[in-house]
Scaffold this motif. Structure first.
Motif, PDB file in Angstrom:
ATOM      1  N   VAL A  96       0.859  -1.174   0.000  1.00 26.42           N
ATOM      2  CA  VAL A  96       0.000   0.000   0.000  1.00 26.42           C
ATOM      3  C   VAL A  96       0.900   1.230   0.000  1.00 26.42           C
ATOM      4  CG1 VAL A  96      -1.784   1.295   1.246  1.00 26.42           C
ATOM      5  CG2 VAL A  96      -1.800  -1.221   1.277  1.00 26.42           C
ATOM      6  N   ILE A  97       0.749   2.065  -1.013  1.00 25.05           N
ATOM      7  CA  ILE A  97       1.555   3.282  -1.128  1.00 25.05           C
ATOM      8  C   ILE A  97       0.662   4.473  -0.820  1.00 25.05           C
ATOM      9  CG2 ILE A  97       3.007   4.699  -2.621  1.00 25.05           C
ATOM     10  CD1 ILE A  97       3.623   2.234  -4.274  1.00 25.05           C
ATOM     11  N   ALA A  98       0.911   5.122   0.320  1.00 26.86           N
ATOM     12  CA  ALA A  98       0.136   6.300   0.713  1.00 26.86           C
ATOM     13  C   ALA A  98       0.849   7.557   0.227  1.00 26.86           C
ATOM     14  CB  ALA A  98      -0.055   6.325   2.224  1.00 26.86           C
ATOM     15  N   GLY A  99       0.256   8.719   0.526  1.00 24.12           N
ATOM     16  CA  GLY A  99       0.803   9.974   0.044  1.00 24.12           C
ATOM     17  C   GLY A  99       2.045  10.407   0.788  1.00 24.12           C
ATOM     18  N   ALA A 156      -2.662 -12.124   0.019  1.00 23.57           N
ATOM     19  CA  ALA A 156      -1.258 -11.780   0.267  1.00 23.57           C
ATOM     20  C   ALA A 156      -0.720 -12.599   1.437  1.00 23.57           C
ATOM     21  CB  ALA A 156      -1.127 -10.296   0.570  1.00 23.57           C
ATOM     22  N   ASP A 157       0.589 -12.789   1.443  1.00 18.68           N
ATOM     23  CA  ASP A 157       1.251 -13.396   2.601  1.00 18.68           C
ATOM     24  C   ASP A 157       1.621 -12.350   3.641  1.00 18.68           C
ATOM     25  OD1 ASP A 157       2.753 -15.404   0.144  1.00 18.68           O
ATOM     26  OD2 ASP A 157       1.335 -16.142   1.654  1.00 18.68           O
ATOM     27  N   LEU A 158       1.756 -11.103   3.194  1.00 13.24           N
ATOM     28  CA  LEU A 158       2.103  -9.993   4.078  1.00 13.24           C
ATOM     29  C   LEU A 158       1.623  -8.706   3.427  1.00 13.24           C
ATOM     30  CD1 LEU A 158       3.700  -8.898   6.603  1.00 13.24           C
ATOM     31  CD2 LEU A 158       5.680  -8.696   5.081  1.00 13.24           C
ATOM     32  N   VAL A 159       1.082  -7.799   4.251  1.00  9.70           N
ATOM     33  CA  VAL A 159       0.679  -6.480   3.767  1.00  9.70           C
ATOM     34  C   VAL A 159       1.705  -5.466   4.266  1.00  9.70           C
ATOM     35  CG1 VAL A 159      -1.123  -4.716   3.745  1.00  9.70           C
ATOM     36  CG2 VAL A 159      -1.749  -7.147   3.860  1.00  9.70           C
ATOM     37  N   VAL A 160       2.241  -4.667   3.347  1.00  9.11           N
ATOM     38  CA  VAL A 160       3.246  -3.659   3.678  1.00  9.11           C
ATOM     39  C   VAL A 160       2.690  -2.286   3.311  1.00  9.11           C
ATOM     40  CG1 VAL A 160       5.595  -2.827   3.268  1.00  9.11           C
ATOM     41  CG2 VAL A 160       5.114  -5.290   3.246  1.00  9.11           C
ATOM     42  N   VAL A 161       2.761  -1.341   4.240  1.00 10.34           N
ATOM     43  CA  VAL A 161       2.312   0.021   3.986  1.00 10.34           C
ATOM     44  C   VAL A 161       3.538   0.917   3.991  1.00 10.34           C
ATOM     45  CG1 VAL A 161       0.728   1.866   4.650  1.00 10.34           C
ATOM     46  CG2 VAL A 161       0.170  -0.510   5.211  1.00 10.34           C
ATOM     47  N   ALA A 162       3.933   1.395   2.797  1.00  7.44           N
ATOM     48  CA  ALA A 162       5.158   2.186   2.685  1.00  7.44           C
ATOM     49  C   ALA A 162       5.036   3.151   1.506  1.00  7.44           C
ATOM     50  CB  ALA A 162       6.370   1.270   2.488  1.00  7.44           C
ATOM     51  N   PRO A 163       4.960   4.446   1.762  1.00  4.92           N
ATOM     52  CA  PRO A 163       4.974   5.054   3.087  1.00  4.92           C
ATOM     53  C   PRO A 163       3.614   4.947   3.779  1.00  4.92           C
ATOM     54  CG  PRO A 163       4.760   6.748   1.406  1.00  4.92           C
ATOM     55  CD  PRO A 163       4.962   5.447   0.676  1.00  4.92           C
ATOM     56  N   ALA A 164       3.663   4.936   5.110  1.00  5.96           N
ATOM     57  CA  ALA A 164       2.449   4.976   5.920  1.00  5.96           C
ATOM     58  C   ALA A 164       2.297   6.401   6.427  1.00  5.96           C
ATOM     59  CB  ALA A 164       2.545   3.990   7.081  1.00  5.96           C
ATOM     60  N   SER A 165       1.348   7.122   5.871  1.00  7.49           N
ATOM     61  CA  SER A 165       1.149   8.518   6.261  1.00  7.49           C
ATOM     62  C   SER A 165       0.428   8.602   7.600  1.00  7.49           C
ATOM     63  CB  SER A 165       0.320   9.234   5.197  1.00  7.49           C
ATOM     64  OG  SER A 165      -0.977   8.668   5.128  1.00  7.49           O
ATOM     65  N   ALA A 166       0.484   9.775   8.215  1.00  7.66           N
ATOM     66  CA  ALA A 166      -0.224   9.986   9.481  1.00  7.66           C
ATOM     67  C   ALA A 166      -1.709   9.737   9.302  1.00  7.66           C
ATOM     68  CB  ALA A 166       0.028  11.408   9.994  1.00  7.66           C
ATOM     69  N   ASP A 167      -2.246  10.159   8.156  1.00  7.25           N
ATOM     70  CA  ASP A 167      -3.665   9.983   7.886  1.00  7.25           C
ATOM     71  C   ASP A 167      -4.045   8.512   7.813  1.00  7.25           C
ATOM     72  OD1 ASP A 167      -5.753   9.776   5.213  1.00  7.25           O
ATOM     73  OD2 ASP A 167      -6.356  11.036   6.901  1.00  7.25           O
ATOM     74  N   LEU A 168      -3.265   7.708   7.097  1.00  6.98           N
ATOM     75  CA  LEU A 168      -3.587   6.298   6.951  1.00  6.98           C
ATOM     76  C   LEU A 168      -3.397   5.555   8.269  1.00  6.98           C
ATOM     77  CD1 LEU A 168      -4.610   4.112   5.161  1.00  6.98           C
ATOM     78  CD2 LEU A 168      -2.312   3.796   4.232  1.00  6.98           C
ATOM     79  N   LEU A 169      -2.367   5.911   9.038  1.00  8.26           N
ATOM     80  CA  LEU A 169      -2.179   5.291  10.353  1.00  8.26           C
ATOM     81  C   LEU A 169      -3.369   5.581  11.262  1.00  8.26           C
ATOM     82  CD1 LEU A 169       1.597   6.089  10.969  1.00  8.26           C
ATOM     83  CD2 LEU A 169       0.616   3.831  10.515  1.00  8.26           C
TER      84      LEU A 169
END
Length: 402
Positions: A10-13, A81-94
């Motif tokens: 997952v690619i956030a802003g 998926a075997d793993l979900v990666v959030v990079a970058p994880a923005s403050a909003d998405l967190l």
């Protein structure tokens, strides 16, 4: 190690989104399949065409796309998926993750997934240090979310401090640790106590203390994330049960001691609970009434079981490593050192709970690790960070002693 593994990225802003392109390339080089959810904000920094070219897969971004939902719905996308990666994880998405919001494809997939999630936060230093962001991170970690970074350094906004997204090689290493090296406590049984105990005076009153249980719960979660089979014996607290942890809820010290005995054998025991030292010798069966002109009742106290000393006792199925906490208001290290010797435990974490420290019920802790080797002063950090550091020390010690 990553050959055949399926990663949902997952690619956030944020300007750090450009690093995700390098991460995709490295994952593909190691044989992983990478599907990408690109948020609307993320697409302001990297294009769907660039992501698709590197991943070799269709890029997803629209929650309400009839085509995407028919071909690869957000439920399948998040669970295949075997793993979900959030990079970058923005403050909003967190924040959305912490509060269970689901108003776009990324947040919906994250809420729907039943797989482990690794986040790589990236944001301005003030945003990262804000109490709201730190509270969200603490909540996510208690739920078992993994984290890599952020790093400190020059930020794109021109400021300097923590908030830089971890480098692609660091995120890659965290992913590889998850699939092969992230279980240093696999095969280990851990017992953790947490929270206060409530010792009844009558059906409506009790003796207790101000412990929130936040530190003990964080420790149980950190041990479980490292592969330990973890039993958490918790007194009354509003803290949520940590993900992947067996939880036994109790009220009194006697109930806690019975649950701990039943939880043996264990390889490591961490006694983080603030157990009441005494209890009323006889709890009234009915509410004690106040009468005008009548003296308040005298409450005879009797000593509660000493759980830390009991677990430390030889010949009692003693865990290989027994760790206690010393909550003190004066002579912190001196009292903790004496307590370690008196209880017979291996380590004591001494923390100052004097009025004004904010330790009881707060997010931060300042501890000193007391062992036979001496005293190690740790810097003030969040209780979550204390838990992570302690879990790493436990893994290292058990490996050294094995």
């Amino acid at each position: 190690m990553l050959a055949g593994k399926r990663i949902l990225l997952v690619i956030a802003g944020g300007i750090a989104a450009y690093k995700s392109l390098e991460l995709i390339r490295r994952l593909k080089d190691r044989g992983a399949t990478v599907r990408v959810i690109l948020t609307r904000a993320g697409a302001e920094f990297v294009t769907p065409l660039s992501v698709a070219a590197l991943s070799g897969e269709k890029v997803y971004g629209d929650l309400f796309s009839l085509t995407d939902e028919s071909e690869m719905g957000h439920i399948r996308l998040s669970r295949e998926a075997d793993l979900v990666v959030v990079a970058p994880a923005s403050a909003d998405l967190l924040a959305k993750m912490a509060h269970g919001l689901a108003d776009d494809l990324a947040s919906t997939a994250l809420l729907a997934t039943d797989k482990e999630v690794l986040v790589a936060p990236a944001m301005n230093v003030e945003m990262w240090g804000h109490a709201a962001t730190q509270a969200n991170i603490a909540t996510l970690k208690l739920r078992g979310i993994r984290q890599v970074g952020p790093n400190a350094g020059d930020l794109a906004c021109g400021e300097v401090g923590s908030g830089r997204m971890a480098e692609p090689h660091e995120i890659l290493e965290a992913i590889e640790r998850y699939f092969g090296l992230s279980a240093p406590l696999a095969g280990i049984r851990a017992l953790v106590t947490s929270g206060p105990t409530h010792e009844p005076i009558d059906p409506v009153r009790f003796i207790a203390n101000r412990s929130s249980g936040r530190q003990g719960h964080a420790i149980a979660a950190a041990l479980a994330r490292r592969g330990a089979t973890t039993l958490l014996v918790s007194g009354p607290t509003v803290e949520p049960d940590p993900a992947g942890v067996e939880v036994k809820h109790i009220e009194t010290a006697e109930e806690m001691w019975a649950a701990c005995r039943n939880g043996l054998p264990a390889d490591v025991a961490v006694c983080a609970a603030a157990v009441a030292d005494w209890r009323p010798a006889l709890a009234a069966g009915e509410k004690i009434k106040k009468a005008k002109g009548k003296a308040p009742p005298a409450i005879a106290l009797t000593e509660n079981p000493d759980i830390l000393a009991g677990l430390s006792a030889a010949g009692n199925g003693r865990p290989r490593l027994v760790i206690g906490f010393a909550a003190e208001t004066e002579k912190l290290v001196e009292n903790a050192t004496a307590k370690r010797l008196a209880k017979g435990c291996d380590w004591i974490l001494a923390n100052d709970v004097s009025p004004g420290t904010g330790t009881f019920g707060g997010l931060d802790n300042l501890v000193h690790l007391v062992s036979a080797a001496g005293v190690e002063d740790w810097p003030r950090m969040s209780k979550q960070q204390v838990a992570e550091e302690l879990a790493d020390r436990i893994a290292a010690e058990l490996k050294r002693a094995s």
